[in-house]
Every structure is written in structure tokens, then in C-alpha cells.
Design a protein around this motif. Structure first.
Motif, PDB file in Angstrom:
ATOM      1  N   PRO A  59     -12.712  14.550   3.686  1.00 57.60           N
ATOM      2  CA  PRO A  59     -12.175  15.084   4.951  1.00 57.60           C
ATOM      3  C   PRO A  59     -12.665  14.338   6.193  1.00 57.60           C
ATOM      4  O   PRO A  59     -11.928  14.231   7.182  1.00 57.60           O
ATOM      5  N   ALA A  60     -13.896  13.836   6.160  1.00 56.87           N
ATOM      6  CA  ALA A  60     -14.435  13.129   7.339  1.00 56.87           C
ATOM      7  C   ALA A  60     -13.603  11.878   7.637  1.00 56.87           C
ATOM      8  O   ALA A  60     -13.176  11.644   8.777  1.00 56.87           O
ATOM      9  N   ARG A  61     -13.376  11.078   6.593  1.00 56.97           N
ATOM     10  CA  ARG A  61     -12.590   9.848   6.778  1.00 56.97           C
ATOM     11  C   ARG A  61     -11.119  10.165   7.019  1.00 56.97           C
ATOM     12  O   ARG A  61     -10.423   9.442   7.738  1.00 56.97           O
ATOM     13  N   GLU A  62     -10.644  11.255   6.407  1.00 60.05           N
ATOM     14  CA  GLU A  62      -9.265  11.674   6.642  1.00 60.05           C
ATOM     15  C   GLU A  62      -9.063  11.993   8.128  1.00 60.05           C
ATOM     16  O   GLU A  62      -8.079  11.582   8.747  1.00 60.05           O
ATOM     17  N   ASN A  63     -10.040  12.718   8.698  1.00 59.65           N
ATOM     18  CA  ASN A  63      -9.949  13.083  10.115  1.00 59.65           C
ATOM     19  C   ASN A  63     -10.056  11.841  11.008  1.00 59.65           C
ATOM     20  O   ASN A  63      -9.345  11.725  12.013  1.00 59.65           O
ATOM     21  N   GLU A  64     -10.930  10.916  10.587  1.00 56.89           N
ATOM     22  CA  GLU A  64     -11.084   9.668  11.350  1.00 56.89           C
ATOM     23  C   GLU A  64      -9.768   8.888  11.376  1.00 56.89           C
ATOM     24  O   GLU A  64      -9.334   8.393  12.425  1.00 56.89           O
ATOM     25  N   ALA A  65      -9.112   8.785  10.199  1.00 55.81           N
ATOM     26  CA  ALA A  65      -7.825   8.080  10.113  1.00 55.81           C
ATOM     27  C   ALA A  65      -6.749   8.817  10.911  1.00 55.81           C
ATOM     28  O   ALA A  65      -5.904   8.193  11.569  1.00 55.81           O
ATOM     29  N   GLY A  81       0.821  -1.212   0.000  1.00 58.29           N
ATOM     30  CA  GLY A  81       0.000   0.000   0.000  1.00 58.29           C
ATOM     31  C   GLY A  81       0.847   1.251   0.000  1.00 58.29           C
ATOM     32  O   GLY A  81       0.553   2.230  -0.705  1.00 58.29           O
ATOM     33  N   HIS A  82       1.943   1.227   0.771  1.00 52.74           N
ATOM     34  CA  HIS A  82       2.864   2.365   0.828  1.00 52.74           C
ATOM     35  C   HIS A  82       3.546   2.573  -0.530  1.00 52.74           C
ATOM     36  O   HIS A  82       3.708   3.716  -0.989  1.00 52.74           O
ATOM     37  N   ILE A  83       3.913   1.460  -1.166  1.00 55.54           N
ATOM     38  CA  ILE A  83       4.577   1.552  -2.481  1.00 55.54           C
ATOM     39  C   ILE A  83       3.623   2.154  -3.521  1.00 55.54           C
ATOM     40  O   ILE A  83       3.994   3.065  -4.273  1.00 55.54           O
ATOM     41  N   PHE A  84       2.385   1.660  -3.547  1.00 57.03           N
ATOM     42  CA  PHE A  84       1.410   2.195  -4.511  1.00 57.03           C
ATOM     43  C   PHE A  84       1.109   3.669  -4.235  1.00 57.03           C
ATOM     44  O   PHE A  84       0.910   4.461  -5.167  1.00 57.03           O
ATOM     45  N   LEU A  85       1.104   4.065  -2.943  1.00 60.79           N
ATOM     46  CA  LEU A  85       0.912   5.480  -2.601  1.00 60.79           C
ATOM     47  C   LEU A  85       2.078   6.312  -3.144  1.00 60.79           C
ATOM     48  O   LEU A  85       1.866   7.392  -3.713  1.00 60.79           O
ATOM     49  N   SER A  86       3.309   5.782  -3.000  1.00 65.16           N
ATOM     50  CA  SER A  86       4.496   6.486  -3.513  1.00 65.16           C
ATOM     51  C   SER A  86       4.432   6.652  -5.030  1.00 65.16           C
ATOM     52  O   SER A  86       4.938   7.632  -5.584  1.00 65.16           O
ATOM     53  N   LEU A  87       3.788   5.672  -5.681  1.00 64.75           N
ATOM     54  CA  LEU A  87       3.656   5.718  -7.150  1.00 64.75           C
ATOM     55  C   LEU A  87       2.451   6.536  -7.593  1.00 64.75           C
ATOM     56  O   LEU A  87       2.193   6.678  -8.794  1.00 64.75           O
ATOM     57  N   GLY A  88       1.668   7.038  -6.613  1.00 61.57           N
ATOM     58  CA  GLY A  88       0.492   7.843  -6.940  1.00 61.57           C
ATOM     59  C   GLY A  88      -0.724   7.029  -7.342  1.00 61.57           C
ATOM     60  O   GLY A  88      -1.712   7.575  -7.850  1.00 61.57           O
ATOM     61  N   ASN A  89      -0.673   5.719  -7.127  1.00 60.99           N
ATOM     62  CA  ASN A  89      -1.795   4.843  -7.492  1.00 60.99           C
ATOM     63  C   ASN A  89      -2.678   4.637  -6.255  1.00 60.99           C
ATOM     64  O   ASN A  89      -2.547   3.645  -5.529  1.00 60.99           O
ATOM     65  N   SER A  90      -3.574   5.607  -6.012  1.00 62.87           N
ATOM     66  CA  SER A  90      -4.348   5.595  -4.770  1.00 62.87           C
ATOM     67  C   SER A  90      -5.326   4.420  -4.699  1.00 62.87           C
ATOM     68  O   SER A  90      -5.583   3.872  -3.622  1.00 62.87           O
ATOM     69  N   TRP A 134       0.947   2.280  11.001  1.00 63.35           N
ATOM     70  CA  TRP A 134       1.431   2.504   9.632  1.00 63.35           C
ATOM     71  C   TRP A 134       0.251   2.650   8.670  1.00 63.35           C
ATOM     72  O   TRP A 134       0.189   3.592   7.877  1.00 63.35           O
ATOM     73  N   ALA A 135      -0.695   1.728   8.764  1.00 61.49           N
ATOM     74  CA  ALA A 135      -1.848   1.731   7.854  1.00 61.49           C
ATOM     75  C   ALA A 135      -2.704   2.980   8.038  1.00 61.49           C
ATOM     76  O   ALA A 135      -3.196   3.564   7.059  1.00 61.49           O
ATOM     77  N   SER A 136      -2.885   3.429   9.297  1.00 64.52           N
ATOM     78  CA  SER A 136      -3.724   4.619   9.536  1.00 64.52           C
ATOM     79  C   SER A 136      -3.078   5.870   8.928  1.00 64.52           C
ATOM     80  O   SER A 136      -3.784   6.759   8.437  1.00 64.52           O
ATOM     81  N   ALA A 137      -1.729   5.929   8.931  1.00 64.08           N
ATOM     82  CA  ALA A 137      -1.031   7.070   8.315  1.00 64.08           C
ATOM     83  C   ALA A 137      -1.259   7.078   6.808  1.00 64.08           C
ATOM     84  O   ALA A 137      -1.495   8.138   6.200  1.00 64.08           O
ATOM     85  N   ILE A 138      -1.205   5.900   6.181  1.00 61.70           N
ATOM     86  CA  ILE A 138      -1.425   5.808   4.733  1.00 61.70           C
ATOM     87  C   ILE A 138      -2.884   6.139   4.400  1.00 61.70           C
ATOM     88  O   ILE A 138      -3.170   6.868   3.438  1.00 61.70           O
TER      89      ILE A 138
END
Length: 591
Positions: free
Chosen positions: A538-544, A489-498, A523-527
Motif C-alpha cells: 500500500p505504501a508504494r501504491e499510494n506513492e505511485a 508493461g501494460h500488456i503483461f499487466l493485462s495478462l496478469g503477469n505482474s 502511463w507508467a505511474s498508473a500501471i
């Protein structure tokens, strides 16, 4: 013997027994009565038997092991040339061999046992018992080949002597040593043979169930040593059912189980110890599968059982089982993010070893590995490196070397120490790993994936991590699965593949919550926070974000508390005796 001699001998013997069983026992007077026998210049038989009795009483009731040894040596010397005197002769040899072993004179011990085995071929019980005893000594010296050859002699001898139950005990004991020696391909046909003999057993059904438990313990251990967490489940379920049968109140005593045949009067271990052992292998399975709370629950039960048993039986096997349970709890608590509790468990493990030099010798490498894992969780990377190196230096176990090396690799990667990691690479390459373990090979692919990720070689990292995922999923290794998913998940985030990142991180978080593995959750909550921000939610972003803060604060608080504990200084112990520790906590306080 004349009747007058009978009278004085029996009188002194009766008086000695009276003092021995008095409440409280008067051992001094008991010994004086037995010693008085020698003043009458008794026949050799009486003299030898009295020497044996004195040796046994001194061993049981005093700390004068040297005097006990002298009496036993006399009993053995006198009895060797007396015909039809088997019980005294071979008991003297067996007990004296045990004394020599305690005094670290194993060559003397082996010499006596070899002589006694030569003399005992006509008496089934003693011949089998002495073979078991000599094999045990060779096994304690890691001479598994010679120990197995003695057990093989026992298999044939018991078969010829119609001691069918003892024949299977010898066979299963041989399988056990071959598993310890990692002779996996050679042990399979023998395990299958033993399994068949148990399956077609027509004799005493109590013996059948007992042998079945021994066989299933070995089968479960074989799977767990291979890291085959999913494949082991049917055997483990059978084992748990069998031990419940044996622990029923209607189940007879161990003496009844061994039966009336004098050649079959053996057990592997008492049923109460078997019960704890089954809990231990269940804990091992739960840990490998990634079910921390289940592992904790079974450890609770096992330690309660050990506490009860230790009131009357503080045997070495119980201490070893207790230590292994506590070691698993250290790992369990580290995964759950409870470093303070893990450290208290660690101190308890050290206390058990400090009280038992043999346990310290055999478990020292494991203690270093656990301290290395704790030091890693505290970001004390230099101490972690020293602990893993100490484990490698003090261990002869290939799997422990591999595990320590894999963690060393992570220490080097986190410290950006590429040169050291490259030097280590050959020892952790999954293609030629010196280990039979499926899970260690999967973990090796994960470490290579981590290296590729740190070097921004994302495609290569994905290839390694998918291999880990494939292997981990095949055997339900949930922790490896969650770690691989979150890194992907971190690798795909780095590649911009959300989208792909979300597909990896969501199941990683679900799995980590189920384990629970607080570090993967952090780790997962940060991603997830970054992904929801990218998605404009924003709601889910704040929850995470809140979730991440909660995990982070919990870990920081625990980190600070752990660093203040006196036991934290254990991370600096790499050689010599264990450092002084605070008084150990009881199992009920810990769990």
C-alpha cells in the motif's frame, strides 16, 4: 580615354562615392552624380561600369528593383562584347541573375548564367562562382540531378585549374544535394572521397579545418537522416571540437581562410552561421536520442547567437536556422508536457514563415505536422487528422510522409477506426517502408504493436514491440525504448503477469524521467499503482497514485490554459495563408 575625360569621370565618381559613404548616406545625390556620367556620352567601358554601379546602389539602398534591373541589363548587354572586362561583365550577369530569381523569372536567370558560364572559362573565380550560382537555382527547383551535374563540372574544372580547396567545396556541395535528394547509397563513395581529400590536405590549414567542418556536418546529417543516433556520436563530437577551433578569437577572418588563390575565394557559409548550424544538428541529435533538456539548452544558446547576428545580418539562412530550432522546440515542449509553451513556439514559427513566403513554401508541411502533434496532445483528433493529411498533400519528402502516416495510424487506432487504419497499413508497413530511417522503421513496428494491443492480440503485439526495442536500443532512441517498455508493461499487466510487467515499467519510468516524457510517466505511474496493489504494497501504491495525480493535474491545467490561448485556433488552419497571430514572443521569453 583622353585626360579631360578621365578628369570628369573620376570627379563624378569621387563625388558619388562621397555621397554614398556620408553619414547618413545621400543616395539620391550619389545616383544623380553617376547618372550625370551618361550626359558626356562616355566610352562603352565607362558606360557599362556606371550602369552596374547604379544597379548595385539601387538594389542595396532602394526598393526600386525594376529600375535596378534596367541598369543591370544595360551593363550586361554592353559588357558582353568588350574584351578584358571580366569583373564588370560577370558581376553584371551574376547580380542580374539574382534579380530575375527574386522576381520569380528563373528561366531568364538560368539563361544569363549559362551564357556567362560559356564566356568565363578563362577566368577561374567567375567560372566557379557562376557554376555555384546556377547549381543553386536548379537545387531550389528540386532539379537535384542537373544541379549535381553542374557541381560535378565544377569539381573537374577546379581540379584542372589547381583550385584544390574549391574542388573539395564543389564535391561537398554535390554530396549535400545528394543527401537532400536521399541518394544515400550513391553519396557514400563521394563522401568518403571528400573525407580522404580533407584528411590528406597539405595546403592552408585554415582551409583544412573549414572543409572538415563542412564534411562533418554532412556526415552527421547522413547519420541523423538514417535515424542512427548512437552511430553519429563520434562524428558529432569531432564536429563540436572543430567548430570550437574555428570560433577561437585567434582564428582569421573568412577572407583569410579562402586564401590568396583567386580560384579559391569561396566559403560555404560564414563561421558565425556555421556555429549556429552545429548547434542545430546537436539539437536534432538530442531530440532523436530523447534528451529534451539538453536540446532546450543548446536551442537557448543558438537562438541567443541568432539574435546577436540578426542585428547586422537578417539573411535568409539565419531565418531558416531559427525556424528549424523553433520547430524542434515545439516537439520538445510537447514531449515534456508543456503545451502552452509549445503553442507559443508554434506561433513564433508561423510568424517567421508569414514574414518570409519562401520559408512558408518550404516549411508548410512541417508546420502542419507540428500542429497535428499538438492537436493529438489536446485530444483534438479530427483536427490532428486534417493537419497530418495537409502535411502529406503539401510535402514531397518521403520521411515526412512516413512520419505523418504513422501518427495518422495512431489517430485511427485511438478512434477505433479499424477500416481507415487497414487502408493506411501498406504505407506504414516496416517491411517495405519508403524510408531509409532506422528510427522510423522502429516506430512503424511500435504502431503495429499498438494495433495488436488494441485488438487483444498480445503475443503479436509483444513480437512487434520487441522488434522496436531491439532497434531502439541499438541506436539509443530513448523515447521509442520508453514507449515500447511501458506498452509491454501494460500488456503483461493485462495478462496478469505482474513480475514481467514490473520488469518493463520500472525501466520505462526511469527512462521517461530522464527524458523527461511526462505522458509515459503518467502511463507508467498508473500501471505501477495497479502493480503495487496486486503485490499488496500500500505504501508504494499510494506513492505511485500521488505521482499519477501530480502528472495528471499538471497536464490538465496545461491543457485548459492551452485551449484558452488564441494560438490554439491554428489547429484549424489547413489551407491558404496563415491566419493572423498575436505578436511573436522573443526567444528570451520563450526559453
Amino acid at each position: 580615354m583622353a585626360s579631360s575625360q578621365d578628369a570628369w569621370y573620376l570627379s563624378l565618381l569621387g563625388l558619388a562615392e562621397h555621397f554614398r559613404i556620408s553619414s547618413p548616406p545621400d543616395i539620391k545625390k550619389c545616383i544623380q552624380c553617376l547618372h550625370a556620367v551618361f550626359t558626356f556620352k562616355p566610352p562603352n567601358r565607362v558606360e557599362a561600369r556606371t550602369h552596374l554601379q547604379l544597379g548595385n546602389i539601387l538594389l542595396t539602398h532602394t526598393k526600386n528593383i525594376d529600375l535596378a534591373r534596367n541598369y543591370l541589363e544595360q551593363a550586361w548587354l554592353l559588357s558582353q562584347n568588350i574584351n578584358a572586362f571580366d569583373d564588370v561583365k560577370f558581376e553584371a550577369a551574376s547580380v542580374l541573375a539574382s534579380v530575375y530569381e527574386q522576381q520569380h523569372q528563373k528561366n531568364l536567370s538560368k539563361s544569363i548564367l549559362r551564357r556567362a558560364i560559356e564566356l568565363s572559362q578563362h577566368t577561374v573565380y567567375w567560372h566557379c562562382r557562376l557554376l555555384f550560382q546556377l547549381a543553386q537555382i536548379h537545387a531550389s527547383e528540386r532539379d537535384y540531378e542537373l544541379a549535381c551535374s553542374l557541381l560535378s563540372v565544377g569539381v573537374d574544372y577546379a581540379h584542372i585549374s589547381s583550385a584544390h580547396y574549391t574542388r573539395v567545396l564543389f564535391l561537398l556541395s554535390r554530396c549535400m544535394l545528394m543527401l537532400i535528394d536521399k541518394k544515400f547509397s550513391e553519396v557514400l563513395p563521394l563522401l568518403n572521397q571528400a573525407g580522404h581529400l580533407v584528411e590528406v590536405w597539405q595546403g592552408n590549414q585554415y582551409q583544412k579545418e573549414y572543409l572538415k567542418v563542412f564534411f562533418l556536418v554532412l556526415q552527421v546529417c547522413h547519420y541523423l537522416m538514417a535515424g542512427q543516433v548512437k552511430s553519429v556520436k563520434p562524428c558529432l563530437k569531432q564536429l563540436q571540437q572543430s567548430i570550437q577551433t574555428i570560433m577561437q578569437p585567434t582564428w582569421p577572418s573568412d577572407e583569410v581562410v579562402s586564401g590568396s588563390n583567386v580560384g579559391d575565394m569561396f566559403i560555404w557559409m560564414p563561421k558565425e552561421h556555421l556555429y549556429v548550424l552545429v548547434y542545430l544538428v546537436t539539437v536534432m541529435h538530442s531530440m532523436q536520442a530523447g534528451y529534451m533538456e539538453k536540446a532546450q539548452k543548446y536551442t537557448d544558446k543558438a537562438l541567443m547567437q541568432i539574435d546577436k547576428l540578426k542585428i547586422v545580418d537578417n539573411s535568409g539562412i539565419l531565418c531558416a536556422l531559427q525556424l528549424m530550432l523553433v520547430e524542434h522546440m515545439v516537439m520538445c515542449r510537447l514531449v515534456m508536457g508543456h503545451k502552452c509553451v509549445a503553442l507559443t513556439h508554434m506561433a513564433n514559427a508561423c510568424s517567421l514563415c508569414a514574414a518570409n513566403p519562401q520559408l512558408l513554401r518550404s516549411h508548410r508541411p512541417q508546420l502542419h505536422v507540428l500542429l497535428g502533434l499538438y492537436a493529438m496532445s489536446m485530444n483534438c483528433m479530427q483536427a490532428a487528422e486534417q493537419q497530418f493529411n495537409a502535411a502529406i498533400l503539401t510535402s514531397q519528402e518521403r520521411d515526412l510522409w512516413t512520419f505523418a502516416n504513422l501518427n495518422l495510424g495512431i489517430v485511427y487506432l485511438r478512434g477505433k477506426r479499424e477500416a481507415e487504419f487497414t487502408a493506411l497499413l501498406e504505407r506504414i508497413n516496416p517491411e517495405n517502408l519508403p524510408s531509409h530511417s532506422h528510427s522510423l522503421r522502429a516506430a512503424a513496428y511500435y504502431v503495429l504493436g499498438l494495433q495488436s494491443f488494441f485488438q487483444s492480440r498480445h503475443n503479436e503485439a509483444k513480437r512487434f514491440l520487441r522488434e522496436t526495442l531491439k532497434m531502439a536500443n541499438a541506436e539509443d532512441s530513448n523515447r521509442l525504448t520508453s514507449c515500447s517498455l511501458v506498452l509491454l508493461g501494460h500488456i503483461f499487466l493485462s495478462l496478469g503477469n505482474s513480475r514481467e510487467s514490473m520488469n518493463m515499467v520500472t525501466p520505462a519510468m526511469q527512462l521517461a524521467s530522464k527524458i523527461p516524457d511526462v505522458h509515459v510517466q503518467l502511463w507508467a505511474s498508473a500501471i505501477l499503482r495497479d502493480l503495487y496493489r496486486m503485490c499488496g504494497d500500500p505504501a508504494r501504491e499510494n506513492e505511485a497514485y500521488q505521482m499519477h495525480c501530480n502528472f495528471s493535474q499538471m497536464l490538465l491545467k496545461d491543457h485548459f490554459q492551452s485551449s484558452q490561448m488564441p494560438e490554439h485556433n491554428l489547429i484549424f488552419w489547413t489551407e491558404g495563408d496563415l491566419p493572423p497571430l498575436p505578436p511573436p514572443s522573443t526567444s528570451s521569453q520563450l526559453l
